[in-house]
Design a protein around this motif. Sequence first.
Motif, PDB file in Angstrom:
ATOM      1  N   GLU A 253       0.819  -1.217   0.000  1.00  0.00           N
ATOM      2  CA  GLU A 253       0.000   0.000   0.000  1.00  0.00           C
ATOM      3  C   GLU A 253       0.852   1.265   0.000  1.00  0.00           C
ATOM      4  O   GLU A 253       0.321   2.378  -0.006  1.00  0.00           O
ATOM      5  N   GLY A 254       2.178   1.090   0.059  1.00  0.00           N
ATOM      6  CA  GLY A 254       3.068   2.248   0.088  1.00  0.00           C
ATOM      7  C   GLY A 254       3.321   2.792   1.479  1.00  0.00           C
ATOM      8  O   GLY A 254       3.850   3.902   1.626  1.00  0.00           O
ATOM      9  N   ARG A 255       2.981   2.023   2.517  1.00  0.00           N
ATOM     10  CA  ARG A 255       3.158   2.480   3.896  1.00  0.00           C
ATOM     11  C   ARG A 255       4.520   2.054   4.441  1.00  0.00           C
ATOM     12  O   ARG A 255       4.950   0.920   4.237  1.00  0.00           O
ATOM     13  N   THR A 256       5.177   2.961   5.154  1.00  0.00           N
ATOM     14  CA  THR A 256       6.455   2.634   5.780  1.00  0.00           C
ATOM     15  C   THR A 256       6.228   1.664   6.932  1.00  0.00           C
ATOM     16  O   THR A 256       5.133   1.582   7.496  1.00  0.00           O
ATOM     17  N   TYR A 257       7.276   0.943   7.289  1.00  0.00           N
ATOM     18  CA  TYR A 257       7.143  -0.192   8.210  1.00  0.00           C
ATOM     19  C   TYR A 257       6.799   0.219   9.645  1.00  0.00           C
ATOM     20  O   TYR A 257       5.975  -0.428  10.293  1.00  0.00           O
ATOM     21  N   HIS A 258       7.404   1.268  10.151  1.00  0.00           N
ATOM     22  CA  HIS A 258       7.211   1.627  11.555  1.00  0.00           C
ATOM     23  C   HIS A 258       6.150   2.711  11.746  1.00  0.00           C
ATOM     24  O   HIS A 258       5.252   2.566  12.566  1.00  0.00           O
ATOM     25  N   VAL A 259       6.253   3.818  10.985  1.00  0.00           N
ATOM     26  CA  VAL A 259       5.318   4.928  11.150  1.00  0.00           C
ATOM     27  C   VAL A 259       3.989   4.632  10.463  1.00  0.00           C
ATOM     28  O   VAL A 259       2.938   5.119  10.866  1.00  0.00           O
TER      29      VAL A 259
END
Length: 316
Positions: A11-17
């Motif tokens: 989905e294009g989401r970063t792993y931590h934030v």
Amino acid sequence: MNSANKPVSSEGRTYHVETREGEVANRVITVGDAARARALAKHLDRILFERASHRGFLTITGMYRGVPVSIVAIGMGQAMMDFFVRETRMVVRGPLTIVRFGSCGSICPAKIGDLVVASSAFAITRNFAFFGPAPSGSSGSNNSSNSDGGPAAREPYLLWPAVPSDPGLTQAIAGNLRQALGDAHVYEGAVGNADSFYGSQGREGSDFYDANGTLIRRIHAEQPDAAALEMESHMLFHLAHTSTGPAGAAPPSIRAACALMVYADRAGNAFIAPETSARMVNAAARAILDALVDDAPTQDGLHPSAGAVWEAALAA
């Protein structure tokens, strides 16, 4: 996740934030406490987006004076600041402006209820070589085994050179805070970014051997303008200084500043009451938001509005 170097979901989401493009604005206030993030968000004109990640980050994006602004709660410590800055840089196009609004312990005349604006920040790290394991058969720490390790091994804490904040943004924040709170309640100086709330900030106790009884005196000797101790600002300033940003952006691509509420008076050994903290957040919120928005009042050259959570708000 498609990369071990930059883990981003399908989905294009970063792993931590766990944010993606169009969810974080180019102007960001970062705090440690999620409750403080929500208190600041009450001063926005409109909230457009909110997401809490599985790693404890809370992102709120909204509008303030017609400009997109994000507020991100990151928790505590250098590692959390590193996650936040790097992953925010991954998903925001164009230059970034980041203001840390946090808490600190005062090692200057500032008292509980005052604010410290960081002109620079330096790191304080525990020197593990100094505390090397005790020889077999003995108890406690014995540093004689490190006596040949050079000067670094003989210092229990390492102090790293200060990195300056962005001067224009810093002075804008300091000026706005003085107008809101009065000159007597706003201090400026270098801020020590410790890797611990306890040992590396000179808090003494009997449960561990920390060798920190003279640490604050040493800090003042080596950094005469030291005003406060906390845990995140040096990492923010360091990453801003070393930022390259998206392809084609002129480095550094991040400008950073920091304002800190005095929660602990280290000289007087006093700690803030919750109601005082709430009053300080409300008193300082608009001063910081105004400085952030006045710094870049338009979207020119910033993250594209098409598809962003603020697209409709800007079009209205």
